[in-house]
Design an enzyme around this catalytic site. Structure first.
Site, short mmCIF file in Angstrom:
data_model
loop_
_atom_site.label_atom_id
_atom_site.label_comp_id
_atom_site.label_asym_id
_atom_site.label_seq_id
_atom_site.Cartn_x
_atom_site.Cartn_y
_atom_site.Cartn_z
CG HIS A 149 -2.02 -0.79 1.00
ND1 HIS A 149 -2.88 -1.24 -0.10
CD2 HIS A 149 -2.33 -2.20 2.24
CE1 HIS A 149 -3.41 -2.56 0.46
NE2 HIS A 149 -3.63 -2.63 1.42
CG ASP A 188 -2.62 -8.28 0.87
OD1 ASP A 188 -2.35 -8.50 1.95
OD2 ASP A 188 -3.83 -7.30 0.88
CG HIS A 190 -6.38 -5.13 1.73
ND1 HIS A 190 -5.98 -5.86 2.79
CD2 HIS A 190 -7.63 -4.76 2.22
CE1 HIS A 190 -6.53 -6.20 3.73
NE2 HIS A 190 -7.73 -5.69 3.50
C1 X5A Z 1 -1.25 -5.11 4.19
C2 X5A Z 1 -2.65 -5.40 4.28
C3 X5A Z 1 -4.93 -3.18 5.02
C4 X5A Z 1 -5.03 -2.44 5.95
C5 X5A Z 1 -6.33 -2.25 5.94
C6 X5A Z 1 -6.70 -1.13 6.37
N1 X5A Z 1 -3.23 -4.19 4.69
N2 X5A Z 1 -7.94 -1.04 7.23
O1 X5A Z 1 -3.34 -5.90 4.27
ZN ZN Z 2 -3.63 -6.96 3.18
#
Ligand code: X5A
Ligand code: ZN
Length: 654
Positions: A149, A188, A190
């Site tokens: 991210h 992942d 996300h």
């Molecule tokens: C690396 C990862 C997730 C962030 C979630 C924030 N980040 N709500 O899995």
């Molecule tokens: Zn994640």
């Protein structure tokens, strides 16, 4: 005996050299304010202990962690960002640390953050270089904080430095390594927003991310993860997003994407090395991801990638927040990296209907750049998706075949559920995941008795709705509930309602009628009911599974207001879903102060069964058996008496 695959990494008969890197100094980064923060030190510690107890470290090349040099970090991050991460753990920042962190999205800092960030990036660099040079065949960097991210100029989403981007840029810039084409697979749960942006215009990097997206409402909640984000300029076509429309995706969904998007494109791209942004938050039971990939699923996904770049694979940890699930998944992956044997095992499951829709959209979007994606997917895959059990059987030849996994067709004809999309209306405006979490936690505190009269009287069968899975006689598995805790109590009741069997086939049981309970009470009748004490949240998940197969739940179908309403009016029924056969929730009084609810068809449906507009039909053997098992197992009736009870309900005119 060791069996070497023909195509995969030719190690010339010797063992694969798999690098592992871990350092407990990365545990010194943690959230001071909240020791239960999901991105916690135990994540990597648990993985490391798991590998040790499986004696994996003895079969790997264990390397020591290194801090990344600024020069390499500066190739992807701004000076300002580097200065922040470099200094954030120093004494002079101590008083401001919390305030600075609050300026960013989902970020915390402490005294250990800088060192951990440098070690995470540096450790990945270390193994990446060794794999690129051929000193290692593959590697797994067990590092934190994660990276995908993190953007050019800011930390984000638990990520400080973008480890994968730093390693990727390092390879590209070091020309003597001869690495010109890099495939990044980000699995992942996300979207890898940071990594995507850093190689947006670069055709040397094929960035692939599969993630929960939910129309831009799932973290990081932006349109960046949409499938129309394909890269730009010379990089157009080299960015591939597969955005899930709902949670609960599992092995079948991921492998369908592998077979119909990632693998065919990767073959065409022909990478010199593969880097995996290996988050395990799509794993079963992950508290953030809400998906259900198993360690077996991950191992198959990885095995399929080992066909590329002579097996030069570098994996690095991103997310993954259920410690058990995380450690088991990493172990499964490292075993794949080590093993020369093909994976044995199989699982049977169904991709969601939405999965095929997403795959098709992605293929269309990218077919200009990857002609292999132009081919239409086999029709039966798309139109019959809900009845189509996908058999995941792994052999080397699977990868060759873009028609994909062997399929078993079940011809049951279309039923109401196939044609209708009862919940599409709920998605309008993209209700956010936060909303989902809020209603779930509110409803998880209220208990109801779910009163069953059909196959659900058989406890093991009912548990499929809670835990997922399939029992004898069922033709397809259930997705299960998000909350998998088993019923708190079970009790039986006899009620003055008419039991009957209607319809002539169901997707779960095949041909034959299914049980219904007439919603109105009538003292001439008696029906056995098995009551399970579950939460209202679970009741909603059961309601959905009874009426449509696996569906996103942006809001509850039957909420606290509905419950109050139905209790107040006493013994009325509430048609809460437009479609489906068990869309009518009936309140049947209470037991120990807890409301009893059942689900059945509506009174007007009963009229239609009476008039012959809907078919009445006796249950088939397997289905009747499930009821008998329930009644006998619940000590309500003997086997003979149970059979007679069903027989009567099936033959007496309505
Ligand atoms: C690396 C990862 C997730 C962030 C979630 C924030 N980040 N709500 O899995
Ligand atoms: Zn994640």
């Amino acid at each position: 005996m060791e069996i070497l695959p023909e195509k995969a990494a030719d190690t010339g008969g010797r063992r694969r050299r798999v690098g592992l890197i871990y350092d407990e100094r990365m545990c010194k980064h943690f959230c001071l304010e909240d020791e239960t923060h999901p991105e916690m030190p135990d994540r990597i510690l648990t993985i490391w202990e798991k590998l040790q107890s499986a004696l994996i470290h003895q079969r790997c090349v264990v390397l020591s962690a290194k801090e990344a040099e600024d020069e390499y970090i500066a190739a992807v991050h701004t000076r300002k960002h580097i200065d922040l991460i470099k200094n954030i753990s120093s004494r002079k920042f101590e008083s401001r640390r919390k305030k600075v962190a609050a300026k960013f999205n989902s970020i915390y800092f402490n005294e250990g953050s800088s060192e951990a960030a440098y070690l995470a990036a540096g450790s990945l660099l270390e193994v990446t270089e060794k794999v690129a040079k051929g000193e290692l065949d593959s590697a797994f960097a067990i590092v934190r904080p994660p990276g995908h991210h993190a953007e050019v100029d800011k930390p984000m989403g638990f990520c400080l430095y973008n480890n994968v981007a730093i390693a990727t840029k390092f390879l590209l810039d070091k020309h003597e390594l001869g690495i010109n084409k890099i495939l990044i697979v980000d699995w992942d749960v996300h979207h890898g927003n940071g990594t995507q942006k850093m190689f947006w215009k670069d055709p040397g990097v094929l960035f692939f991310s599969v993630h929960r997206h939910e129309f831009g409402t799932f973290y990081p909640a932006s349109d960046d993860g949409s499938h129309i984000m394909i890269g730009e300029g010379p990089g157009a076509g080299y960015n591939i997003n597969v955005p899930w429309e709902n949670g609960w995706c599992g092995d079948a969904d991921y492998l369908a994407v592998w077979d119909h998007v990632l693998i065919p494109v990767a073959k065409e791209f022909c990478p010199d090395i593969v880097i995996i942004s290996a988050g395990f938050d799509a794993a079963v039971n992950d508290p953030l991801g809400g998906c259900r990939v198993t360690p077996y699923g991950y191992s198959v996904m990885l095995k399929k990638l080992m066909e590329f770049a002579q097996g030069k694979i570098v994996m690095t940890l991103e997310g993954g927040y259920n410690l058990d699930s995380l450690a088991n998944s990493v172990l499964a992956c490292v075993e794949v990296l080590l093993e020369d044997d093909p994976i044995i095992g199989s699982s049977e499951a169904y991709p969601f209907e939405s999965t095929w829709r997403v795959i098709q959209a992605v293929r269309e979007e990218l077919s200009m750049f990857w002609p292999i994606l132009k081919d239409e997917l086999p029709k039966e895959l798309i139109s019959r998706s809900k009845e189509l059990p996908i058999q995941i059987l792994i052999s080397d030849s699977d990868v060759e075949n873009d028609n994909g996994v062997p399929v078993v067709l079940e011809d049951l004809g279309n039923t109401v559920e196939d044609v209708l999309q009862p919940f599409s209306g709920l998605r309008i405006g993209g209700v956010s995941n936060e909303v989902n979490t809020i209603w779930r936690s509110a409803l998880s505190k209220t208990y109801v008795w779910y009163a069953t009269y059909g196959s659900n009287m058989w406890e093991s069968r009912f548990l499929c709705y809670i835990e997922g899975g399939q029992v004898e006689g069922m033709r397809r598995p259930c997705t299960g509930s998000l909350d998998k805790s088993v019923p708190k109590e079970i009790l039986w009741k006899v009620v003055p309602h008419r039991l009957f069997f209607g319809r002539d086939q169901t997707k779960t049981w095949g041909p034959g009628g299914a049980a219904f309970l007439s919603p109105e009470s009538n003292c001439q009748h008696k029906a056995y009911m098995c009551l399970y004490r579950i939460t209202l949240e679970q009741f909603n998940d059961v309601l959905l599974q009874e009426n449509v197969s696996g569906c996103d739940m942006s809001s509850p179908v039957f909420d606290l207001t509905d419950l109050e309403f139905i209790k107040e009016k006493n013994c009325i029924s509430l048609e809460i879903l437009k479609n489906g056969w068990y869309h009518n929730v009936v309140y049947m009084g209470n037991e120990n102060g807890i409301p009893i609810l059942t689900m059945t068809c509506t009174l007007s449906d009963v009229e239609n069964f009476k008039s012959g507009k809907f078919p009445v039909c006796a249950p088939a053997k397997e289905y009747a058996n499930a009821l008998v098992r329930g009644l006998v197992g619940g000590k309500q009736l003997s086997e003979e008496a149970a059979m007679a009870y069903i027989q009567e309900a099936a033959t007496k005119p309505l």
